[in-house]
Design a protein around this motif. Structure first.
Motif, PDB file in Angstrom:
ATOM      1  N   TYR A  41      -2.025  11.431   3.762  1.00 41.26           N
ATOM      2  CA  TYR A  41      -3.396  11.427   3.448  1.00 41.26           C
ATOM      3  C   TYR A  41      -4.084  12.685   3.008  1.00 41.26           C
ATOM      4  CZ  TYR A  41      -2.701   6.565   5.007  1.00 41.26           C
ATOM      5  OH  TYR A  41      -2.308   5.099   5.331  1.00 41.26           O
TER       6      TYR A  41
ATOM      7  N   GLY B 142     -15.082   4.941  -5.283  1.00 41.92           N
ATOM      8  CA  GLY B 142     -14.551   4.550  -4.219  1.00 41.92           C
ATOM      9  C   GLY B 142     -13.649   5.586  -3.580  1.00 41.92           C
ATOM     10  N   THR B 143     -13.612   6.557  -4.165  1.00 38.37           N
ATOM     11  CA  THR B 143     -12.424   7.806  -3.558  1.00 38.37           C
ATOM     12  C   THR B 143     -13.423   8.642  -3.031  1.00 38.37           C
ATOM     13  OG1 THR B 143     -10.887   7.219  -4.969  1.00 38.37           O
ATOM     14  CG2 THR B 143     -10.601   8.999  -3.830  1.00 38.37           C
TER      15      THR B 143
ATOM     16  N   HIS C 107      -9.885   9.455   1.206  1.00 39.33           N
ATOM     17  CA  HIS C 107      -9.980   8.108   1.584  1.00 39.33           C
ATOM     18  C   HIS C 107     -10.004   7.455   0.077  1.00 39.33           C
ATOM     19  CE1 HIS C 107     -11.127   4.403   3.405  1.00 39.33           C
ATOM     20  NE2 HIS C 107     -12.124   4.121   2.588  1.00 39.33           N
ATOM     21  N   ASP C 108      -9.129   6.444   0.016  1.00 38.08           N
ATOM     22  CA  ASP C 108      -8.920   5.841  -1.189  1.00 38.08           C
ATOM     23  C   ASP C 108      -8.561   4.290  -0.963  1.00 38.08           C
ATOM     24  OD1 ASP C 108      -8.584   5.106  -4.144  1.00 38.08           O
ATOM     25  OD2 ASP C 108      -6.804   6.359  -4.316  1.00 38.08           O
ATOM     26  N   ALA C 109      -9.625   3.466  -1.053  1.00 35.38           N
ATOM     27  CA  ALA C 109      -9.315   2.090  -0.704  1.00 35.38           C
ATOM     28  C   ALA C 109      -8.745   1.428  -1.993  1.00 35.38           C
ATOM     29  CB  ALA C 109     -10.503   1.451  -0.248  1.00 35.38           C
TER      30      ALA C 109
ATOM     31  N   PRO D 142       0.071  -1.649   0.485  1.00 31.00           N
ATOM     32  CA  PRO D 142      -0.778  -1.719   1.407  1.00 31.00           C
ATOM     33  C   PRO D 142      -0.324  -3.039   2.220  1.00 31.00           C
ATOM     34  CG  PRO D 142      -1.916  -0.999  -0.569  1.00 31.00           C
ATOM     35  CD  PRO D 142      -0.326  -1.541  -1.068  1.00 31.00           C
TER      36      PRO D 142
END
Length: 700
Positions: free
Chosen positions: A97, A169-170, A210-212, A256
């Protein structure tokens, strides 16, 4: 716009993250340098300065999976002597991460040393395909407009010693432990350092992502393969295996929704995601170390198996996919744009079938194989219903949508399929090696259907027999060097008569007679194909040959390894050993990290292999080739369902005495020893497992 070069960059990898820098450790705003995660560049600048100056690089060394040490000097500090007295060791460590850096500053000076240490930082959130194509752009919402040079994102202060960047979103957060911060387009961390005489200190900073929206995530759980113990006369074998397995450890990925099913990302930086063909071959090469990686790869690809006909994506019922991306992927030309989930591959489906079969033979648990039988039936259904669109009896491809890959075998560049005179073939294309894969898949599928009490095996054995007859009649050509199978058939069913490495993939598929195998073995190890450091992709006697062509003259380690494995399995030991020696010599030259490919120059011309400047490194199937060399030398071929193991090492200990422990047959750890005289022994086989030596097998 030109693709940026890679050969002089240093990559540090822990999938799905990879950092590419100069040999001095500096990440500069140029080319493909940066920290990437899941197809986005999340750091485009990380430049270390001491008193506003770049330290002078001394060297770098890999320090294990995901770790690289860079050593530099600040010669303007410390004692005014010829010997440097202030040294910086920059340890870069990637996690799944993010990234950590520890900068150790050591002084051997007789007096105190004072300095200002700065790390300049920037982030552009560039898409990997924009970087690959020589463009740099902030990633906007899909669908993307034509790319132009995009601005660098602006860092914001996020608390004491912290900076952050956000886009779509990142979120990227940098923490400088004990550092001052400056925000903006070019942010920085700053430390004021004072060292006493012969003092030292360590400065640290870390980056978290953080990358959903990422479509791949780090693999969880223990390593899927055993750690082999190697003793070898040829020390290159152990050194190559050590580096290769460290690289493979850093390429582990999952989806995921199923983090426990591991597969290998294809390569850094362009292909660090799921690739059907690449992930299958790498898992297949690693079967001597266990079946867990193969099982995870099979399940991941089965879940994404095609369900409908879609000319845009290349999807078809039962088909195994080619690649998975977070967004549509633009190729070099704007009119070539691959969808995020793309199925444009002709060989992944038969290779999936054979991976399932081989994993079963190596001891993949019965229940896990059985759970994949519906996917097997669907894959065989694709082979029967969709693999031969013009009904001529051969497996072929054509990009119906016109915006995908023009060539869909492993040599997938646009100019890969050429006649002897150099002209390009027109689609639909039926590749030689794909007919071999289909033949092998039909027999492997039949064996699985029989073993699990399912109908249809006779149909697939008949399919294989008919395909072999058709192939013999349509593909074989006479060339200046002798008789051999053509690379392909073109749209007019003309043999594409270049001599290429593709035909080596036919070895071990059952498609060839013994005489035909011998003819291929002789041609592929003759000077036109094998006078370099491995097997050329195309003979130097063909009109399309160039040692720096991606697929028409270069050398690919995985390609050479597949062919040498086929040679070894069919008993062409001297030929297999010669190709293995070429790979070992190349490995030594590349610091035992074999690249995706390298130039196909003759040894007598260059003395050492020349880099292909845009080659990925590490690359999963290039790294896995190291195990194929050792496996071919040992010659261990298990059939766990039949409780039988064949032992057929290369004759005369062709690569020297070799012992490898930590191999796995089913759930059992075994060791194979090949002595100096070529005799071989196996220890650790489970009770009831029958060992058959090659001489006995030949008389059966």
């Amino acid at each position: 716009m030109l693709q940026p070069l890679l050969h002089d960059l240093v990559s540090t990898v822990m999938a799905p993250a990879s950092a590419l820098s100069g040999p001095d450790g500096q990440i500069r705003q140029a080319g493909v340098q940066g920290l990437f995660r899941a197809d986005r560049r999340v750091l485009s600048l990380a430049r270390l300065l001491v008193d506003g100056r770049e330290p002078e690089a001394v060297g770098h060394a890999f320090a294990g999976a995901g770790r690289t040490r860079f050593v530099s000097l600040a010669r303007w500090l410390g004692d005014p002597t010829a010997d440097p007295t202030v040294r910086l060791d920059r340890m870069r460590e990637l996690g799944p991460y993010g990234m950590d850096e520890h900068i150790e500053i050591v002084s051997t000076a007789s007096g105190p040393v004072t300095a200002t240490v700065t790390v300049e930082l920037a982030c552009d959130f560039a898409a990997i395909d924009d970087v690959k194509s020589g463009r740099t752009a902030v990633l906007p919402a899909a669908p993307r407009p034509p790319a132009t040079t995009g601005p660098t994102a602006v860092a914001a202060l996020a608390g004491e010693g912290r900076l952050s960047w956000r886009s779509e979103g990142t979120q990227v957060t940098v923490t400088g432990h004990g550092a001052g911060t400056r925000a903006g387009a070019r942010a920085c961390l700053t430390w004021e350092v004072t060292l006493p005489p012969r003092g030292r200190t360590t400065l640290s900073w870390s980056l978290a992502v953080h990358d959903a929206a990422a479509v791949v995530v780090p693999a969880t759980g223990p390593l899927e393969w055993s750690e082999p113990r190697v003793t070898a006369d040829d020390r290159r074998i152990a050194r190559l295996l050590d580096q290769a397995l460290a690289d493979l450890r850093s390429l582990r990925l999952a989806e995921p929704a199923a983090p426990g099913d591991t597969f290998l990302g294809a390569g850094v930086p362009w292909f660090l995601t799921l690739f059907g063909r690449d992930s299958i071959w790498a898992a297949r090469m690693l079967l001597p170390l266990g079946t867990r990686l193969a099982a995870g790869t099979l399940r991941v690809l089965a879940r994404r198996q095609g369900e409908r006909l879609d000319p845009h994506t290349g999807e078809a019922p039962g088909k195994i996919m080619h690649e998975l991306r977070r967004n549509a992927f633009t190729l070099g030309e704007q009119d070539r744009r691959l969808p995020a989930a793309y199925y444009g591959t002709i060989d992944a489906t038969p290779l999936w079938i054979s991976l399932l079969h081989d994993a079963w033979r190596w001891g993949m648990p019965h229940a896990e194989v059985q759970a994949l039988l519906p996917a097997l039936q669907a894959a065989l259904g694709w082979l029967a219903e969709h693999a031969d669109p013009d009904g001529d009896g051969f497996v072929e491809y054509i990009d119906v949508g016109g915006r995908g890959l023009a060539n869909q075998g492993w040599k997938d560049s646009g100019d890969a399929v050429r006649f002897h005179h150099g002209g390009q073939a027109e689609p639909p294309i039926a590749l030689a090696e794909v007919q071999g894969y289909a033949h092998r898949a039909a027999l492997d599928g039949a064996a699985l259907l029989d073993a699990f009490g399912m109908p249809g095996a006779a149909r697939w054995r008949e399919y294989a027999e008919t395909l072999a007859e058709r192939f013999r009649a349509a593909f074989w050509v006479d060339g200046a060097q002798g008789r051999f199978p053509a690379l392909a058939l073109d749209r007019d069913k003309r043999p594409v008569d270049a001599l290429t490495s593709n035909i080596g993939h036919l070895l071990g598929t059952g498609l060839l007679s013994r005489k035909e195998s011998a003819e291929i073995a002789a041609l592929l190890t003759a000077p036109g194909m094998a006078e370099g450091f491995g097997l050329r992709t195309m003979s130097s006697g063909d009109g399309g040959f160039s040692p720096l062509s991606y697929h028409c003259g270069s050398i690919w380690p995985h390609d050479t390894a597949i062919v040498l494995a086929g040679l070894a399995r069919e008993g062409f030991d001297a030929e297999a050993a010669a190709l293995a020696e070429g790979l070992l010599a190349a490995a030594e030259s590349f610091g035992y990290r074999l690249p995706e490919l390298y130039a196909g120059d003759a040894r007598e011309r260059v003395g050492r292999p020349m880099a292909y400047p845009a080659a990925c490194r590490p690359q999963a199937w290039s790294a896995a080739a190291a195990l194929t060399i050792a496996h071919a030398a040992l010659g261990l071929y298990p059939d766990v369902p039949e409780e039988r193991v064949l032992l057929r090492p290369l004759s005369g200990a062709a690569l020297g005495a070799l012992t490898v422990g930590g191999l796995r047959v089913g759930e059992h750890e075994v060791e194979v020893n090949v002595a100096h005289d070529g005799s071989a022994t196996v220890s650790g086989l489970p009770d009831g497992m029958r060992l058959v030596h090659a001489e006995a097998a030949a008389t059966r």
